[in-house]
Write a protein that holds these residues in place. Structure first.
Motif, PDB file in Angstrom:
ATOM      1  N   PRO A   7       0.819  -1.215   0.000  1.00  0.00           N
ATOM      2  CA  PRO A   7       0.000   0.000   0.000  1.00  0.00           C
ATOM      3  C   PRO A   7       0.857   1.270   0.000  1.00  0.00           C
ATOM      4  CG  PRO A   7      -0.826  -1.589   1.599  1.00  0.00           C
ATOM      5  CD  PRO A   7       0.490  -2.109   1.116  1.00  0.00           C
ATOM      6  N   GLY A   8       0.519   2.191  -0.879  1.00  0.00           N
ATOM      7  CA  GLY A   8       1.246   3.450  -0.954  1.00  0.00           C
ATOM      8  C   GLY A   8       2.213   3.534  -2.106  1.00  0.00           C
ATOM      9  N   VAL A   9       2.604   2.393  -2.697  1.00  0.00           N
ATOM     10  CA  VAL A   9       3.514   2.396  -3.837  1.00  0.00           C
ATOM     11  C   VAL A   9       2.689   2.634  -5.105  1.00  0.00           C
ATOM     12  CG1 VAL A   9       5.146   1.070  -5.222  1.00  0.00           C
ATOM     13  CG2 VAL A   9       5.178   0.869  -2.730  1.00  0.00           C
ATOM     14  N   VAL A  10       3.042   3.673  -5.852  1.00  0.00           N
ATOM     15  CA  VAL A  10       2.304   3.988  -7.078  1.00  0.00           C
ATOM     16  C   VAL A  10       3.140   3.784  -8.341  1.00  0.00           C
ATOM     17  CG1 VAL A  10       0.765   5.605  -5.910  1.00  0.00           C
ATOM     18  CG2 VAL A  10       2.911   6.441  -6.876  1.00  0.00           C
ATOM     19  N   GLY A  11       4.445   3.586  -8.166  1.00  0.00           N
ATOM     20  CA  GLY A  11       5.298   3.370  -9.334  1.00  0.00           C
ATOM     21  C   GLY A  11       6.652   2.813  -8.927  1.00  0.00           C
ATOM     22  N   VAL A  12       7.237   2.011  -9.809  1.00  0.00           N
ATOM     23  CA  VAL A  12       8.574   1.447  -9.579  1.00  0.00           C
ATOM     24  C   VAL A  12       9.377   1.585 -10.864  1.00  0.00           C
ATOM     25  CG1 VAL A  12       9.906  -0.645  -9.077  1.00  0.00           C
ATOM     26  CG2 VAL A  12       7.768  -0.209  -7.844  1.00  0.00           C
ATOM     27  N   HIS A  13      10.594   2.128 -10.769  1.00  0.00           N
ATOM     28  CA  HIS A  13      11.432   2.290 -11.952  1.00  0.00           C
ATOM     29  C   HIS A  13      12.906   2.175 -11.536  1.00  0.00           C
ATOM     30  CE1 HIS A  13      10.563   6.264 -10.241  1.00  0.00           C
ATOM     31  NE2 HIS A  13      11.805   6.578 -10.573  1.00  0.00           N
ATOM     32  N   HIS A  14      13.796   2.309 -12.506  1.00  0.00           N
ATOM     33  CA  HIS A  14      15.238   2.124 -12.256  1.00  0.00           C
ATOM     34  C   HIS A  14      15.495   0.838 -11.471  1.00  0.00           C
ATOM     35  CE1 HIS A  14      16.271   5.703 -14.212  1.00  0.00           C
ATOM     36  NE2 HIS A  14      16.211   6.576 -13.222  1.00  0.00           N
ATOM     37  N   LEU A  15      14.835  -0.227 -11.889  1.00  0.00           N
ATOM     38  CA  LEU A  15      14.966  -1.518 -11.204  1.00  0.00           C
ATOM     39  C   LEU A  15      16.133  -2.308 -11.792  1.00  0.00           C
ATOM     40  CD1 LEU A  15      13.767  -3.795  -9.358  1.00  0.00           C
ATOM     41  CD2 LEU A  15      12.417  -4.490 -11.346  1.00  0.00           C
ATOM     42  N   HIS A  16      17.042  -2.736 -10.925  1.00  0.00           N
ATOM     43  CA  HIS A  16      18.185  -3.549 -11.352  1.00  0.00           C
ATOM     44  C   HIS A  16      18.346  -4.720 -10.390  1.00  0.00           C
ATOM     45  CE1 HIS A  16      19.438  -0.405 -14.168  1.00  0.00           C
ATOM     46  NE2 HIS A  16      19.222   0.466 -13.185  1.00  0.00           N
ATOM     47  N   VAL A  17      18.474  -5.920 -10.949  1.00  0.00           N
ATOM     48  CA  VAL A  17      18.689  -7.132 -10.156  1.00  0.00           C
ATOM     49  C   VAL A  17      19.890  -7.864 -10.727  1.00  0.00           C
ATOM     50  CG1 VAL A  17      17.687  -9.253  -9.252  1.00  0.00           C
ATOM     51  CG2 VAL A  17      16.199  -7.306  -9.758  1.00  0.00           C
ATOM     52  N   TRP A  18      20.821  -8.260  -9.868  1.00  0.00           N
ATOM     53  CA  TRP A  18      22.000  -8.990 -10.328  1.00  0.00           C
ATOM     54  C   TRP A  18      22.502  -9.872  -9.191  1.00  0.00           C
ATOM     55  CZ3 TRP A  18      21.974  -4.217  -8.305  1.00  0.00           C
ATOM     56  CH2 TRP A  18      22.968  -3.849  -7.400  1.00  0.00           C
ATOM     57  N   SER A  19      23.578 -10.581  -9.431  1.00  0.00           N
ATOM     58  CA  SER A  19      24.123 -11.493  -8.420  1.00  0.00           C
ATOM     59  C   SER A  19      25.615 -11.252  -8.241  1.00  0.00           C
ATOM     60  CB  SER A  19      23.910 -12.953  -8.831  1.00  0.00           C
ATOM     61  OG  SER A  19      22.542 -13.239  -9.025  1.00  0.00           O
ATOM     62  N   ILE A  20      26.068 -11.299  -7.015  1.00  0.00           N
ATOM     63  CA  ILE A  20      27.500 -11.324  -6.736  1.00  0.00           C
ATOM     64  C   ILE A  20      27.997 -12.761  -6.927  1.00  0.00           C
ATOM     65  CG2 ILE A  20      29.308 -10.899  -5.028  1.00  0.00           C
ATOM     66  CD1 ILE A  20      27.903  -8.389  -6.045  1.00  0.00           C
ATOM     67  N   THR A  21      27.267 -13.702  -6.331  1.00  0.00           N
ATOM     68  CA  THR A  21      27.430 -15.135  -6.585  1.00  0.00           C
ATOM     69  C   THR A  21      26.024 -15.696  -6.791  1.00  0.00           C
ATOM     70  OG1 THR A  21      27.236 -15.794  -4.262  1.00  0.00           O
ATOM     71  CG2 THR A  21      29.441 -15.217  -5.054  1.00  0.00           C
ATOM     72  N   GLN A  22      25.906 -16.970  -7.081  1.00  0.00           N
ATOM     73  CA  GLN A  22      24.578 -17.546  -7.258  1.00  0.00           C
ATOM     74  C   GLN A  22      23.727 -17.394  -6.011  1.00  0.00           C
ATOM     75  OE1 GLN A  22      24.928 -21.630  -8.769  1.00  0.00           O
ATOM     76  NE2 GLN A  22      23.769 -20.933 -10.520  1.00  0.00           N
ATOM     77  N   GLU A  23      24.354 -17.439  -4.839  1.00  0.00           N
ATOM     78  CA  GLU A  23      23.598 -17.376  -3.596  1.00  0.00           C
ATOM     79  C   GLU A  23      23.365 -15.944  -3.115  1.00  0.00           C
ATOM     80  OE1 GLU A  23      26.565 -18.864  -3.855  1.00  0.00           O
ATOM     81  OE2 GLU A  23      26.140 -21.018  -3.891  1.00  0.00           O
ATOM     82  N   ARG A  24      24.136 -14.995  -3.612  1.00  0.00           N
ATOM     83  CA  ARG A  24      24.101 -13.626  -3.096  1.00  0.00           C
ATOM     84  C   ARG A  24      23.522 -12.689  -4.159  1.00  0.00           C
ATOM     85  NH1 ARG A  24      29.431 -10.301  -0.950  1.00  0.00           N
ATOM     86  NH2 ARG A  24      28.321  -8.497  -0.098  1.00  0.00           N
ATOM     87  N   ARG A  25      22.210 -12.449  -4.064  1.00  0.00           N
ATOM     88  CA  ARG A  25      21.506 -11.651  -5.065  1.00  0.00           C
ATOM     89  C   ARG A  25      21.233 -10.243  -4.543  1.00  0.00           C
ATOM     90  NH1 ARG A  25      16.628 -15.481  -6.908  1.00  0.00           N
ATOM     91  NH2 ARG A  25      16.074 -15.191  -4.718  1.00  0.00           N
ATOM     92  N   MET A  26      21.265  -9.281  -5.463  1.00  0.00           N
ATOM     93  CA  MET A  26      21.129  -7.876  -5.087  1.00  0.00           C
ATOM     94  C   MET A  26      20.024  -7.221  -5.917  1.00  0.00           C
ATOM     95  SD  MET A  26      24.003  -8.124  -3.283  1.00  0.00           S
ATOM     96  CE  MET A  26      24.526  -6.466  -2.843  1.00  0.00           C
ATOM     97  N   VAL A  27      19.397  -6.171  -5.371  1.00  0.00           N
ATOM     98  CA  VAL A  27      18.397  -5.406  -6.118  1.00  0.00           C
ATOM     99  C   VAL A  27      18.461  -3.937  -5.693  1.00  0.00           C
ATOM    100  CG1 VAL A  27      16.608  -5.971  -4.413  1.00  0.00           C
ATOM    101  CG2 VAL A  27      15.938  -5.186  -6.696  1.00  0.00           C
ATOM    102  N   THR A  28      18.338  -3.054  -6.663  1.00  0.00           N
ATOM    103  CA  THR A  28      18.167  -1.626  -6.395  1.00  0.00           C
ATOM    104  C   THR A  28      16.956  -1.150  -7.179  1.00  0.00           C
ATOM    105  OG1 THR A  28      19.583  -0.920  -8.228  1.00  0.00           O
ATOM    106  CG2 THR A  28      20.647  -1.272  -6.091  1.00  0.00           C
ATOM    107  N   LEU A  29      16.224  -0.190  -6.625  1.00  0.00           N
ATOM    108  CA  LEU A  29      15.047   0.328  -7.331  1.00  0.00           C
ATOM    109  C   LEU A  29      14.646   1.683  -6.766  1.00  0.00           C
ATOM    110  CD1 LEU A  29      12.240  -0.024  -5.408  1.00  0.00           C
ATOM    111  CD2 LEU A  29      12.750  -2.420  -5.843  1.00  0.00           C
ATOM    112  N   HIS A  30      13.913   2.425  -7.582  1.00  0.00           N
ATOM    113  CA  HIS A  30      13.269   3.666  -7.152  1.00  0.00           C
ATOM    114  C   HIS A  30      11.782   3.365  -7.000  1.00  0.00           C
ATOM    115  CE1 HIS A  30      16.451   6.683  -8.876  1.00  0.00           C
ATOM    116  NE2 HIS A  30      16.997   5.662  -8.226  1.00  0.00           N
ATOM    117  N   ALA A  31      11.201   3.776  -5.878  1.00  0.00           N
ATOM    118  CA  ALA A  31       9.768   3.577  -5.652  1.00  0.00           C
ATOM    119  C   ALA A  31       9.090   4.929  -5.453  1.00  0.00           C
ATOM    120  CB  ALA A  31       9.540   2.686  -4.433  1.00  0.00           C
TER     121      ALA A  31
END
Length: 284
Positions: free
Chosen positions: A213-237
């Motif tokens: 609730p309260g999120v109206v948009g998501v952009h600049h989304l990036h998902v990647w991995s350092i290793t297979q087990e270590r996943r990262m995400v950045t985004l603008h909400a």
């Protein structure tokens, strides 16, 4: 990993000697593979040791990805090994050479036992880890090479048909190529900052808008991995004006963890226009 490297290295010399004395390409090919196995297992062991080191101001993510780099190099090494085996097999098929089947059988049986022991050690490790998988494929290739040498030695011993030796070597080379490609493909994807294969990033934005609730948009989304087990995400909400930023960050991170298994998230909260869009407009 260290024990598997030690077993492989100790037997490699014996297999080289056996291949030279018997004249078997299958044994020499397997010995050459064991040489790279010893190197790759040693590097993999070193990679795990290095990954334990903490991050610093130069390497803010630490040394975890060194494991992926080693897996990539190991995969490329498998291609080189397979090419050498196929070339040597072609030479043997063009000019057949005498092969001592009895010596082949003895050395192949010993090699098979060593490879089974090494594979059993790696089987107990983390099989989702690319470094472990790359090393295990190397050892599995060796195990199959020992089986091929054993079969070839038995055929030569009882029928004197020496062409079985290079023919089975080619079969093992093709298996090695297939396995190597899988490791190179997956490790290369991580090194190129690709999104995890099991995660469809197109679903993340709509899911957050629908379920937080309260999120109206998501952009600049990036998902990647350092290793297979270590996943990262950045985004603008982009959130509603009256929403508290800290609470929205917590809610978004909770949803990312629960729905997508993403634990390391960097979330930028915005009201209205994106800060990057404003900076770009001023620059223009």
């Amino acid at each position: 990993m260290g024990l598997a490297a030690l077993l492989t290295g100790l037997f490699m010399g014996a297999e080289i000697a056996g291949g030279i004395v018997s004249g078997s390409l299958a044994l020499l090919a397997d010995a050459g593979h064991m040489l790279t196995d010893f190197a790759s297992l040693s590097l993999a062991w070193f990679g795990f040791r290095l990954a334990r080191r903490p991050a610093d101001w130069i390497r803010t993510y630490g040394f975890d990805r060194f494991q992926v780099l080693i897996a990539f190099v190991n995969g490329l090494a498998l291609f080189v090994i397979a090419a050498w085996i196929i070339y040597e097999a072609y030479e043997r098929l063009s000019s057949p050479q005498p092969v001592a089947g009895g010596i082949m059988v003895v050395v192949a049986v010993l090699g098979l036992l060593v490879n089974i022991a090494a594979f059993a050690l790696l089987h107990g490790a983390d099989r989702k880890n690319l470094n472990v998988r790359g090393a295990a494929i190397h050892v599995l290739g060796d195990l199959l090479g020992s089986v091929a040498a054993l079969v070839a030695g038995a055929v030569i011993l009882f029928t004197n048909w020496t062409l079985i030796d290079p023919l089975l070597s080619v079969l093992i080379a093709l298996i090695i190529v297939r396995s190597g490609w899988q490791v190179v493909k997956e490790s290369g994807h991580i090194l190129l900052e690709g999104a995890p294969s099991e995660l469809d990033t197109r679903h993340i934005g709509p899911d957050l808008i629908a379920n937080v609730p309260g999120v109206v948009g998501v952009h600049h989304l990036h998902v990647w991995s350092i290793t297979q087990e270590r996943r990262m995400v950045t985004l603008h909400a982009c959130v509603e004006e009256d929403r508290d930023g800290d609470e929205m960050v917590k809610a978004i991170k909770k949803r990312l963890h629960a729905q997508f298994g993403l634990d390391h998230a960097t979330v930028e909260i915005e009201h209205g226009v994106c800060a990057d869009a404003t900076a770009e407009a001023k620059t223009a």
